[in-house]
Design a protein around this motif. Structure first.
Motif, PDB file in Angstrom:
ATOM      1  N   PRO A  69       0.797  -1.228   0.000  1.00 25.60           N
ATOM      2  CA  PRO A  69       0.000   0.000   0.000  1.00 25.60           C
ATOM      3  C   PRO A  69       0.827   1.275   0.000  1.00 25.60           C
ATOM      4  CG  PRO A  69      -0.938  -1.595   1.520  1.00 25.60           C
ATOM      5  CD  PRO A  69       0.384  -2.156   1.068  1.00 25.60           C
ATOM      6  N   TRP A  70       1.947   1.299   0.776  1.00 22.48           N
ATOM      7  CA  TRP A  70       2.754   2.521   0.831  1.00 22.48           C
ATOM      8  C   TRP A  70       3.281   2.887  -0.548  1.00 22.48           C
ATOM      9  CZ3 TRP A  70       7.787   3.810  -0.402  1.00 22.48           C
ATOM     10  CH2 TRP A  70       8.268   5.017   0.103  1.00 22.48           C
ATOM     11  N   THR A  71       3.807   1.917  -1.267  1.00 23.31           N
ATOM     12  CA  THR A  71       4.356   2.171  -2.600  1.00 23.31           C
ATOM     13  C   THR A  71       3.274   2.691  -3.532  1.00 23.31           C
ATOM     14  OG1 THR A  71       5.945   0.381  -2.287  1.00 23.31           O
ATOM     15  CG2 THR A  71       5.584   1.129  -4.544  1.00 23.31           C
ATOM     16  N   ALA A  72       2.113   2.047  -3.514  1.00 26.00           N
ATOM     17  CA  ALA A  72       1.018   2.458  -4.391  1.00 26.00           C
ATOM     18  C   ALA A  72       0.535   3.856  -4.046  1.00 26.00           C
ATOM     19  CB  ALA A  72      -0.130   1.454  -4.288  1.00 26.00           C
ATOM     20  N   GLU A  73       0.397   4.137  -2.758  1.00 24.35           N
ATOM     21  CA  GLU A  73      -0.113   5.445  -2.344  1.00 24.35           C
ATOM     22  C   GLU A  73       0.873   6.562  -2.687  1.00 24.35           C
ATOM     23  OE1 GLU A  73      -2.809   3.780   1.389  1.00 24.35           O
ATOM     24  OE2 GLU A  73      -0.732   4.411   1.713  1.00 24.35           O
ATOM     25  N   VAL A  74       2.150   6.320  -2.485  1.00 28.76           N
ATOM     26  CA  VAL A  74       3.147   7.346  -2.819  1.00 28.76           C
ATOM     27  C   VAL A  74       3.181   7.587  -4.326  1.00 28.76           C
ATOM     28  CG1 VAL A  74       5.619   7.864  -2.814  1.00 28.76           C
ATOM     29  CG2 VAL A  74       4.537   6.981  -0.749  1.00 28.76           C
ATOM     30  N   TYR A  75       3.055   6.526  -5.117  1.00 27.20           N
ATOM     31  CA  TYR A  75       3.002   6.696  -6.572  1.00 27.20           C
ATOM     32  C   TYR A  75       1.801   7.559  -6.963  1.00 27.20           C
ATOM     33  CZ  TYR A  75       2.870   5.667 -11.563  1.00 27.20           C
ATOM     34  OH  TYR A  75       2.850   5.789 -12.935  1.00 27.20           O
ATOM     35  N   LEU A  76       0.644   7.284  -6.372  1.00 30.65           N
ATOM     36  CA  LEU A  76      -0.544   8.068  -6.710  1.00 30.65           C
ATOM     37  C   LEU A  76      -0.399   9.524  -6.288  1.00 30.65           C
ATOM     38  CD1 LEU A  76      -3.470   5.612  -5.861  1.00 30.65           C
ATOM     39  CD2 LEU A  76      -2.498   6.151  -8.100  1.00 30.65           C
ATOM     40  N   LEU A  77       0.258   9.762  -5.163  1.00 31.93           N
ATOM     41  CA  LEU A  77       0.472  11.135  -4.711  1.00 31.93           C
ATOM     42  C   LEU A  77       1.349  11.926  -5.668  1.00 31.93           C
ATOM     43  CD1 LEU A  77       1.182  11.100  -0.857  1.00 31.93           C
ATOM     44  CD2 LEU A  77      -0.650  12.293  -2.043  1.00 31.93           C
ATOM     45  N   PHE A  78       2.510  11.352  -6.001  1.00 31.90           N
ATOM     46  CA  PHE A  78       3.534  12.136  -6.677  1.00 31.90           C
ATOM     47  C   PHE A  78       3.566  11.952  -8.186  1.00 31.90           C
ATOM     48  CE2 PHE A  78       5.624  11.697  -2.351  1.00 31.90           C
ATOM     49  CZ  PHE A  78       5.213  12.953  -1.948  1.00 31.90           C
ATOM     50  N   ALA A  79       3.132  10.819  -8.689  1.00 32.96           N
ATOM     51  CA  ALA A  79       3.109  10.615 -10.140  1.00 32.96           C
ATOM     52  C   ALA A  79       1.739  10.933 -10.723  1.00 32.96           C
ATOM     53  CB  ALA A  79       3.493   9.169 -10.484  1.00 32.96           C
ATOM     54  N   ALA A  80       0.676  10.588  -9.996  1.00 35.10           N
ATOM     55  CA  ALA A  80      -0.672  10.855 -10.501  1.00 35.10           C
ATOM     56  C   ALA A  80      -1.231  12.176 -10.006  1.00 35.10           C
ATOM     57  CB  ALA A  80      -1.616   9.712 -10.095  1.00 35.10           C
ATOM     58  N   GLY A  81      -0.633  12.752  -8.960  1.00 36.83           N
ATOM     59  CA  GLY A  81      -1.161  14.004  -8.415  1.00 36.83           C
ATOM     60  C   GLY A  81      -2.501  13.829  -7.735  1.00 36.83           C
ATOM     61  N   HIS A  82      -2.736  12.637  -7.169  1.00 41.60           N
ATOM     62  CA  HIS A  82      -4.025  12.376  -6.534  1.00 41.60           C
ATOM     63  C   HIS A  82      -4.166  13.269  -5.297  1.00 41.60           C
ATOM     64  CE1 HIS A  82      -7.540  10.370  -4.958  1.00 41.60           C
ATOM     65  NE2 HIS A  82      -7.574   9.594  -6.034  1.00 41.60           N
ATOM     66  N   PRO A  83      -5.305  13.944  -5.141  1.00 40.40           N
ATOM     67  CA  PRO A  83      -5.424  14.917  -4.059  1.00 40.40           C
ATOM     68  C   PRO A  83      -5.768  14.326  -2.702  1.00 40.40           C
ATOM     69  CG  PRO A  83      -7.459  14.876  -5.320  1.00 40.40           C
ATOM     70  CD  PRO A  83      -6.499  13.940  -6.024  1.00 40.40           C
ATOM     71  N   ASP A  84      -6.233  13.071  -2.666  1.00 38.75           N
ATOM     72  CA  ASP A  84      -6.844  12.584  -1.427  1.00 38.75           C
ATOM     73  C   ASP A  84      -6.288  11.229  -1.002  1.00 38.75           C
ATOM     74  OD1 ASP A  84      -8.573  13.071   0.708  1.00 38.75           O
ATOM     75  OD2 ASP A  84     -10.193  11.891  -0.189  1.00 38.75           O
ATOM     76  N   VAL A  85      -4.965  11.099  -1.036  1.00 38.28           N
ATOM     77  CA  VAL A  85      -4.277   9.883  -0.599  1.00 38.28           C
ATOM     78  C   VAL A  85      -3.341  10.247   0.545  1.00 38.28           C
ATOM     79  CG1 VAL A  85      -2.596   8.129  -1.261  1.00 38.28           C
ATOM     80  CG2 VAL A  85      -4.425   8.755  -2.843  1.00 38.28           C
ATOM     81  N   PHE A  86      -3.352   9.426   1.593  1.00 39.50           N
ATOM     82  CA  PHE A  86      -2.501   9.683   2.755  1.00 39.50           C
ATOM     83  C   PHE A  86      -1.822   8.373   3.133  1.00 39.50           C
ATOM     84  CE2 PHE A  86      -1.243  10.543   7.079  1.00 39.50           C
ATOM     85  CZ  PHE A  86      -1.031  11.923   7.135  1.00 39.50           C
ATOM     86  N   PRO A  87      -0.503   8.240   2.890  1.00 43.64           N
ATOM     87  CA  PRO A  87       0.199   6.979   3.176  1.00 43.64           C
ATOM     88  C   PRO A  87       0.404   6.772   4.679  1.00 43.64           C
ATOM     89  CG  PRO A  87       1.365   8.303   1.531  1.00 43.64           C
ATOM     90  CD  PRO A  87       0.371   9.194   2.212  1.00 43.64           C
ATOM     91  N   ALA A  88      -0.613   6.235   5.326  1.00 42.48           N
ATOM     92  CA  ALA A  88      -0.609   6.143   6.782  1.00 42.48           C
ATOM     93  C   ALA A  88       0.448   5.184   7.308  1.00 42.48           C
ATOM     94  CB  ALA A  88      -1.998   5.717   7.278  1.00 42.48           C
TER      95      ALA A  88
END
Length: 214
Positions: free
Chosen positions: A137-156
């Motif tokens: 999950p951490w890898t996927a969430e960080v990818y979505l944050l920084f590569a996809a620019g997803h506004p609502d992901v928090f890598p807990a």
């Protein structure tokens, strides 16, 4: 889907967060800036995130530089083609060698489209990525944050975010991933900006960068 593409988007998100949760105002006041930290979606971006897992920023940068030297250009085809000797010379651990091999094969087979998944809802994109062996999950969430620019992901599951939030709100110990994920729900739909804010806060209080290398 709204994307975080510019510093103006970051500023809008911070304003919304502070308006919704006044406790974030003094945290924001302590940081010099909340960075954008965007990368181009694709194999190289995901590979950089995998390399950065569970190592210091300096170690990640050194390994990344060697990997780019031994596998140039860094593409799925070239990664698989260079083989274990190049991976070892780059300093990749066995698990990271394996993860990047699984990702390379998934991209080449069409099982994983790193561009198309950027347009998917977060839950669906995370499920697609974590179906690949080695991606959590951490890898996927960080990818979505920084590569996809997803506004609502928090890598807990990020230890630095756990430490930053625990310190900011006076917890005796840092919250675990489940507790932090529940805590961060209050910052939706701007959790991606909240994550950046707390990484910046961590850098301020600890004197070192903690956001994933890109």
């Amino acid at each position: 889907m709204r994307r975080i593409d510019t510093l103006d988007d970051i500023e809008e998100g911070v304003r919304a967060l502070v308006a919704a949760d006044a406790r974030l105002a003094p945290i924001h006041a302590m940081v010099t800036a909340v960075p954008l930290r965007r990368s181009m979606p694709g194999f190289e971006s995901l590979a950089s995130i995998i390399v950065a897992q569970q190592v210091s920023t300096a170690s990640a940068a050194a390994i990344w530089a060697r990997l780019k030297t031994h596998v140039d250009p860094l593409t799925p085809e070239n990664y698989l083609g260079r083989g274990e000797e190049a991976w070892r010379l780059a300093g990749l651990s066995r698990p990271k060698q394996s993860t990047l091999a699984h990702v390379s094969k998934a991209v080449l087979s069409g099982e994983l489209d790193l561009l198309d998944l950027c347009a998917l809802p977060a839950e669906e994109a995370i499920a697609t990525m974590t179906a690949i062996k080695g991606i959590g999950p951490w890898t996927a969430e960080v990818y979505l944050l920084f590569a996809a620019g997803h506004p609502d992901v928090f890598p807990a599951g990020d230890v630095a975010l756990q430490s930053a939030v625990g310190h900011a709100f006076g917890h005796e110990s840092r919250p675990g991933a489940a507790d932090l994920r529940a805590f961060a729900e209050a910052w939706s739909p701007w959790r991606g900006v909240a994550a950046r804010l707390f990484w910046a806060y961590y850098a301020t209080i600890r004197g070192r960068e903690a956001a994933p290398m890109l």
